[in-house]
Write a protein that holds these residues in place. Structure first.
Motif, PDB file in Angstrom:
ATOM      1  N   ASP A 162       4.520 -12.912  -0.833  1.00  0.00           N
ATOM      2  CA  ASP A 162       4.790 -11.535  -0.422  1.00  0.00           C
ATOM      3  C   ASP A 162       5.584 -10.793  -1.495  1.00  0.00           C
ATOM      4  N   VAL A 163       6.595 -11.463  -2.038  1.00  0.00           N
ATOM      5  CA  VAL A 163       7.401 -10.847  -3.094  1.00  0.00           C
ATOM      6  C   VAL A 163       6.529 -10.540  -4.307  1.00  0.00           C
ATOM      7  N   ALA A 164       5.642 -11.461  -4.649  1.00  0.00           N
ATOM      8  CA  ALA A 164       4.748 -11.255  -5.792  1.00  0.00           C
ATOM      9  C   ALA A 164       3.845 -10.041  -5.565  1.00  0.00           C
ATOM     10  N   ALA A 165       3.372  -9.861  -4.334  1.00  0.00           N
ATOM     11  CA  ALA A 165       2.513  -8.711  -4.022  1.00  0.00           C
ATOM     12  C   ALA A 165       3.279  -7.408  -4.170  1.00  0.00           C
ATOM     13  N   ALA A 171      -4.082  -4.082  -1.518  1.00  0.00           N
ATOM     14  CA  ALA A 171      -3.137  -2.999  -1.241  1.00  0.00           C
ATOM     15  C   ALA A 171      -3.665  -1.652  -1.725  1.00  0.00           C
ATOM     16  N   ARG A 172      -4.393  -1.645  -2.827  1.00  0.00           N
ATOM     17  CA  ARG A 172      -4.930  -0.376  -3.332  1.00  0.00           C
ATOM     18  C   ARG A 172      -5.978   0.196  -2.378  1.00  0.00           C
ATOM     19  N   VAL A 173      -6.776  -0.683  -1.809  1.00  0.00           N
ATOM     20  CA  VAL A 173      -7.785  -0.231  -0.841  1.00  0.00           C
ATOM     21  C   VAL A 173      -7.093   0.244   0.432  1.00  0.00           C
ATOM     22  N   ALA A 174      -6.122  -0.527   0.914  1.00  0.00           N
ATOM     23  CA  ALA A 174      -5.399  -0.134   2.126  1.00  0.00           C
ATOM     24  C   ALA A 174      -4.698   1.198   1.940  1.00  0.00           C
ATOM     25  N   VAL A 205      -5.948   1.112   9.100  1.00  0.00           N
ATOM     26  CA  VAL A 205      -6.474   0.292   8.010  1.00  0.00           C
ATOM     27  C   VAL A 205      -7.542  -0.645   8.552  1.00  0.00           C
ATOM     28  N   PRO A 206      -8.757  -0.564   8.022  1.00  0.00           N
ATOM     29  CA  PRO A 206      -9.849  -1.404   8.536  1.00  0.00           C
ATOM     30  C   PRO A 206      -9.656  -2.870   8.183  1.00  0.00           C
ATOM     31  N   TRP A 207     -10.440  -3.714   8.831  1.00  0.00           N
ATOM     32  CA  TRP A 207     -10.438  -5.139   8.504  1.00  0.00           C
ATOM     33  C   TRP A 207     -10.860  -5.322   7.054  1.00  0.00           C
ATOM     34  N   LEU A 208     -10.018  -6.004   6.285  1.00  0.00           N
ATOM     35  CA  LEU A 208     -10.312  -6.270   4.883  1.00  0.00           C
ATOM     36  C   LEU A 208     -10.423  -7.780   4.703  1.00  0.00           C
ATOM     37  N   PRO A 209     -11.634  -8.321   4.517  1.00  0.00           N
ATOM     38  CA  PRO A 209     -11.790  -9.766   4.339  1.00  0.00           C
ATOM     39  C   PRO A 209     -10.906 -10.303   3.217  1.00  0.00           C
ATOM     40  N   ALA A 261       0.833  -1.210   0.000  1.00  0.00           N
ATOM     41  CA  ALA A 261       0.000   0.000   0.000  1.00  0.00           C
ATOM     42  C   ALA A 261       0.861   1.251   0.000  1.00  0.00           C
ATOM     43  N   LEU A 262       1.961   1.234   0.747  1.00  0.00           N
ATOM     44  CA  LEU A 262       2.879   2.377   0.746  1.00  0.00           C
ATOM     45  C   LEU A 262       3.503   2.575  -0.631  1.00  0.00           C
ATOM     46  N   VAL A 263       3.791   1.475  -1.319  1.00  0.00           N
ATOM     47  CA  VAL A 263       4.311   1.582  -2.689  1.00  0.00           C
ATOM     48  C   VAL A 263       3.287   2.298  -3.570  1.00  0.00           C
ATOM     49  N   HIS A 264       2.016   1.931  -3.436  1.00  0.00           N
ATOM     50  CA  HIS A 264       0.969   2.597  -4.230  1.00  0.00           C
ATOM     51  C   HIS A 264       0.895   4.085  -3.907  1.00  0.00           C
ATOM     52  N   ARG A 265       0.985   4.432  -2.631  1.00  0.00           N
ATOM     53  CA  ARG A 265       0.937   5.853  -2.270  1.00  0.00           C
ATOM     54  C   ARG A 265       2.144   6.609  -2.826  1.00  0.00           C
TER      55      ARG A 265
END
Length: 225
Positions: free
Chosen positions: A55-58, A212-215, A204-208, A21-25
């Motif tokens: 994790d690396v893929a994400a 990362a874009r939402v976070a 960051v809310p609970w995400l079922p 998520a930080l990468v997206h920001r």
């Protein structure tokens, strides 16, 4: 060059979600942003059929720069256990200098880098070094991911003290609501905000289904360093 080291209060607290998520920001400010996972423990078959780490893929999916795998992830270990155990079983010698060299190579290819540590801040890497040694060798300000669950207050304070004891700056912390049924979440957040000597960068809310874009919509970037 902008870079931070992301660590967590424990394993399974959403470090990868927050790092991506930080990468997206960061991509909102910089054209070339990349995530780095120096040590990943746990290989699997990815959707494209290759062998890698989830994790690396994400982090690769979030990044805007395509870099060689050995730079983004210098050490991929097969077993999903503590790195020092996996490395010993696989006959791998983890060398922090190799990780630092890979990070410097990423610096030459990107405007911003997010480095995600393995497990918590003091997770063993070898029999003699741990995640704190890696963070210290990189010399980056640290972002602490606090997984909101029972025990997180103690873990957060101990992690913050350890970060500061290594002479590193705690640039900020992120609350990640990983346990939706945890009682008194607001009270826990209020206490952390008073006690941690660093700004809260997001809640960051609970995400079922972790996204990362939402976070990223719930995060702000630390102050420049």
């Amino acid at each position: 060059m902008t870079a931070w080291f992301v660590t967590g209060t424990d394993t399974e607290v959403g470090k990868t979600l927050i790092a991506a998520a930080l990468v997206h920001r960061l991509r909102e400010r910089h054209p070339r942003v990349v995530g780095m996972k120096p040590i990943a423990a746990g290989s699997m078959q990815l959707p494209d059929g290759s062998i890698g780490n989830e994790d690396v893929a994400a982090l690769r999916a979030a990044s805007s720069v395509d870099v060689p795998p050995n730079l983004m992830n210098p050490y991929l270990l097969n077993a999903p256990v503590s790195p020092h155990i996996a490395a010993k079983k696989e006959g791998v010698l983890i060398d922090i200098r190799q990780i630092v060299d890979a990070f410097h190579a990423l610096q030459e290819r990107a405007d911003a880098v997010i480095v995600e540590g393995a497990g918590g801040f003091r997770v063993p890497i070898t029999d003699t070094i741990d995640g704190a040694d890696l963070a210290q060798a990189l010399g980056l300000p640290v972002i602490l991911v606090v997984g909101l669950r029972l025990g997180c207050l103690n873990h957060a304070m101990l992690s913050a003290e350890s970060i500061q004891a290594r002479g590193l700056r705690l640039a900020g912390w992120v609350a990640n609501r990983i346990a939706p049924d945890m009682p008194e979440q607001a009270a826990n957040l209020e206490w952390l905000a008073r006690r941690l000597d660093a700004p809260c960068l997001g809640d960051v809310p609970w995400l079922p289904t972790p996204d990362a874009r939402v976070a990223a919509q719930h995060l702000r970037l630390p102050a420049p360093h």
